[in-house]
Design a protein around this motif. Structure first.
Motif, PDB file in Angstrom:
ATOM      1  N   ALA A 189      35.775  14.998   2.940  1.00 62.39           N
ATOM      2  CA  ALA A 189      34.924  15.561   3.991  1.00 62.39           C
ATOM      3  C   ALA A 189      35.740  15.815   5.253  1.00 62.39           C
ATOM      4  O   ALA A 189      35.648  16.897   5.865  1.00 62.39           O
ATOM      5  CB  ALA A 189      33.761  14.620   4.285  1.00 62.39           C
ATOM      6  N   GLU A 190      36.535  14.845   5.646  1.00 59.30           N
ATOM      7  CA  GLU A 190      37.362  15.025   6.844  1.00 59.30           C
ATOM      8  C   GLU A 190      38.360  16.161   6.644  1.00 59.30           C
ATOM      9  O   GLU A 190      38.553  16.999   7.540  1.00 59.30           O
ATOM     10  CB  GLU A 190      38.101  13.731   7.175  1.00 59.30           C
ATOM     11  N   ALA A 191      38.990  16.224   5.476  1.00 59.80           N
ATOM     12  CA  ALA A 191      39.968  17.273   5.204  1.00 59.80           C
ATOM     13  C   ALA A 191      39.307  18.651   5.185  1.00 59.80           C
ATOM     14  O   ALA A 191      39.903  19.645   5.623  1.00 59.80           O
ATOM     15  CB  ALA A 191      40.661  17.011   3.872  1.00 59.80           C
ATOM     16  N   THR A 192      38.064  18.734   4.714  1.00 61.45           N
ATOM     17  CA  THR A 192      37.354  20.013   4.696  1.00 61.45           C
ATOM     18  C   THR A 192      37.029  20.469   6.110  1.00 61.45           C
ATOM     19  O   THR A 192      37.191  21.654   6.444  1.00 61.45           O
ATOM     20  CB  THR A 192      36.069  19.904   3.854  1.00 61.45           C
ATOM     21  N   PHE A 193      36.573  19.550   6.953  1.00 65.89           N
ATOM     22  CA  PHE A 193      36.332  19.903   8.355  1.00 65.89           C
ATOM     23  C   PHE A 193      37.623  20.374   9.019  1.00 65.89           C
ATOM     24  O   PHE A 193      37.628  21.352   9.781  1.00 65.89           O
ATOM     25  CB  PHE A 193      35.780  18.695   9.117  1.00 65.89           C
ATOM     26  N   LEU A 194      38.726  19.693   8.763  1.00 70.33           N
ATOM     27  CA  LEU A 194      40.001  20.073   9.357  1.00 70.33           C
ATOM     28  C   LEU A 194      40.448  21.446   8.850  1.00 70.33           C
ATOM     29  O   LEU A 194      41.010  22.244   9.614  1.00 70.33           O
ATOM     30  CB  LEU A 194      41.062  19.026   9.047  1.00 70.33           C
ATOM     31  N   ALA A 195      40.185  21.737   7.574  1.00 67.89           N
ATOM     32  CA  ALA A 195      40.531  23.046   7.026  1.00 67.89           C
ATOM     33  C   ALA A 195      39.707  24.141   7.696  1.00 67.89           C
ATOM     34  O   ALA A 195      40.216  25.234   7.982  1.00 67.89           O
ATOM     35  CB  ALA A 195      40.297  23.051   5.513  1.00 67.89           C
ATOM     36  N   PHE A 196      38.444  23.853   7.957  1.00 73.54           N
ATOM     37  CA  PHE A 196      37.578  24.814   8.643  1.00 73.54           C
ATOM     38  C   PHE A 196      38.099  25.078  10.057  1.00 73.54           C
ATOM     39  O   PHE A 196      38.204  26.230  10.497  1.00 73.54           O
ATOM     40  CB  PHE A 196      36.153  24.270   8.690  1.00 73.54           C
ATOM     41  N   GLU A 197      38.452  24.011  10.756  1.00 77.96           N
ATOM     42  CA  GLU A 197      38.972  24.153  12.111  1.00 77.96           C
ATOM     43  C   GLU A 197      40.269  24.971  12.111  1.00 77.96           C
ATOM     44  O   GLU A 197      40.443  25.879  12.943  1.00 77.96           O
ATOM     45  CB  GLU A 197      39.211  22.789  12.727  1.00 77.96           C
ATOM     46  N   ALA A 198      41.159  24.681  11.191  1.00 76.84           N
ATOM     47  CA  ALA A 198      42.441  25.391  11.127  1.00 76.84           C
ATOM     48  C   ALA A 198      42.221  26.854  10.767  1.00 76.84           C
ATOM     49  O   ALA A 198      42.917  27.742  11.289  1.00 76.84           O
ATOM     50  CB  ALA A 198      43.348  24.735  10.085  1.00 76.84           C
ATOM     51  N   TRP A 199      41.257  27.141   9.903  1.00 74.00           N
ATOM     52  CA  TRP A 199      40.970  28.517   9.506  1.00 74.00           C
ATOM     53  C   TRP A 199      40.499  29.334  10.698  1.00 74.00           C
ATOM     54  O   TRP A 199      40.899  30.492  10.865  1.00 74.00           O
ATOM     55  CB  TRP A 199      39.921  28.496   8.401  1.00 74.00           C
ATOM     56  N   PHE A 200      39.686  28.746  11.558  1.00 72.27           N
ATOM     57  CA  PHE A 200      39.224  29.481  12.732  1.00 72.27           C
ATOM     58  C   PHE A 200      40.281  29.534  13.830  1.00 72.27           C
ATOM     59  O   PHE A 200      40.339  30.499  14.585  1.00 72.27           O
ATOM     60  CB  PHE A 200      37.904  28.894  13.249  1.00 72.27           C
ATOM     61  N   ALA A 201      41.123  28.532  13.880  1.00 64.43           N
ATOM     62  CA  ALA A 201      42.210  28.565  14.852  1.00 64.43           C
ATOM     63  C   ALA A 201      43.173  29.697  14.551  1.00 64.43           C
ATOM     64  O   ALA A 201      43.794  30.266  15.469  1.00 64.43           O
ATOM     65  CB  ALA A 201      42.964  27.239  14.858  1.00 64.43           C
ATOM     66  N   GLY A 202      43.282  30.056  13.285  1.00 61.56           N
ATOM     67  CA  GLY A 202      44.186  31.135  12.896  1.00 61.56           C
ATOM     68  C   GLY A 202      43.516  32.488  12.791  1.00 61.56           C
ATOM     69  O   GLY A 202      44.105  33.425  12.264  1.00 61.56           O
ATOM     70  N   ALA A 203      42.269  32.593  13.277  1.00 61.79           N
ATOM     71  CA  ALA A 203      41.548  33.875  13.186  1.00 61.79           C
ATOM     72  C   ALA A 203      42.252  34.949  14.008  1.00 61.79           C
ATOM     73  O   ALA A 203      42.712  34.680  15.116  1.00 61.79           O
ATOM     74  CB  ALA A 203      40.116  33.690  13.679  1.00 61.79           C
ATOM     75  N   PRO A 204      42.339  36.179  13.451  1.00 66.12           N
ATOM     76  CA  PRO A 204      42.984  37.265  14.191  1.00 66.12           C
ATOM     77  C   PRO A 204      42.166  37.683  15.403  1.00 66.12           C
ATOM     78  O   PRO A 204      40.994  37.442  15.478  1.00 66.12           O
ATOM     79  CB  PRO A 204      43.065  38.385  13.141  1.00 66.12           C
TER      80      PRO A 204
END
Length: 204
Positions: A189-204
């Motif tokens: 669960a924590e890793a999934t939240f972190l993946a979501f955060e990283a995905w939006f941090a890298g948004a163009p």
């Protein structure tokens, strides 16, 4: 209360992910949506980014052939919980359908989800998002006409929402009753939240 000492699996999941969950509310696109000040172009961009994440989750769960049948005894049918198609429908409503010329949707990098506890930890994140999504759908009243069109993803499972969430919670508690499985579920669960955060941090 620490995640390890929490009385229920959901208490433990909340304790383990509270900080990252709170940070996500500050993501610019989500904050603009929540405050009712997102424009059409911004909403389309947000939906496309969400599609990359949810399509990745659905692909990861589908790529573990034994995982779907393994979750059925826990009351979870992965096929019934797919929502990437709802995002695609919302994009089509907004005149931003993904045509063949656009190429495949970029998928977010995710943690490994190939076991029941890890899959359930991920589903805690994605299914939990349906709770706040219904409120966010109302924040689009200034942008979209009344009705479901354009906000199907945020409305989640519609009339099935309550039953689907209760089934998810029951699976979390059942799986989390065993300490080793609970630990694996919390980590996912924590890793999934972190993946979501990283995905939006890298948004163009």
């Amino acid at each position: 209360m620490s995640a390890a000492a929490a009385a229920t699996a959901r208490d433990a999941l909340r304790a383990a992910t509270d900080a990252i969950h709170a940070r996500l509310h500050g993501l610019p696109a989500l904050q603009a949506l929540a405050e009712g000040r997102i424009g059409r172009a911004g909403y389309v961009a947000l939906l496309r980014r969400l599609l990359g994440f949810h399509a990745a989750v659905e692909a990861a769960l589908a790529d573990a052939p034994s995982l779907g049948p393994s979750l059925i005894p826990w009351g979870i049918d992965i096929a019934q919980r797919r929502r990437a198609g709802l995002i695609e429908a919302d994009l089509a409503t907004l005149g931003a359908a993904l045509g063949a010329s656009a190429g495949p949707v970029p998928l977010a990098p995710l943690p490994a989800l190939g076991t029941v506890p890890r899959a359930l930890g991920c589903l805690y994140v994605t299914e939990g998002s349906t709770l706040g999504g219904r409120q966010l759908a109302r924040a689009l009243d200034g942008l979209l006409p009344p009705g479901e069109a354009g906000r199907r993803f945020l409305l989640g499972h519609g009339a099935r929402h309550g039953a689907m969430w209760r089934a998810c919670c029951a699976a979390l508690e059942h799986c989390g009753a065993e300490p080793a499985r609970r630990a694996e579920m919390l980590a996912a669960a924590e890793a999934t939240f972190l993946a979501f955060e990283a995905w939006f941090a890298g948004a163009p």
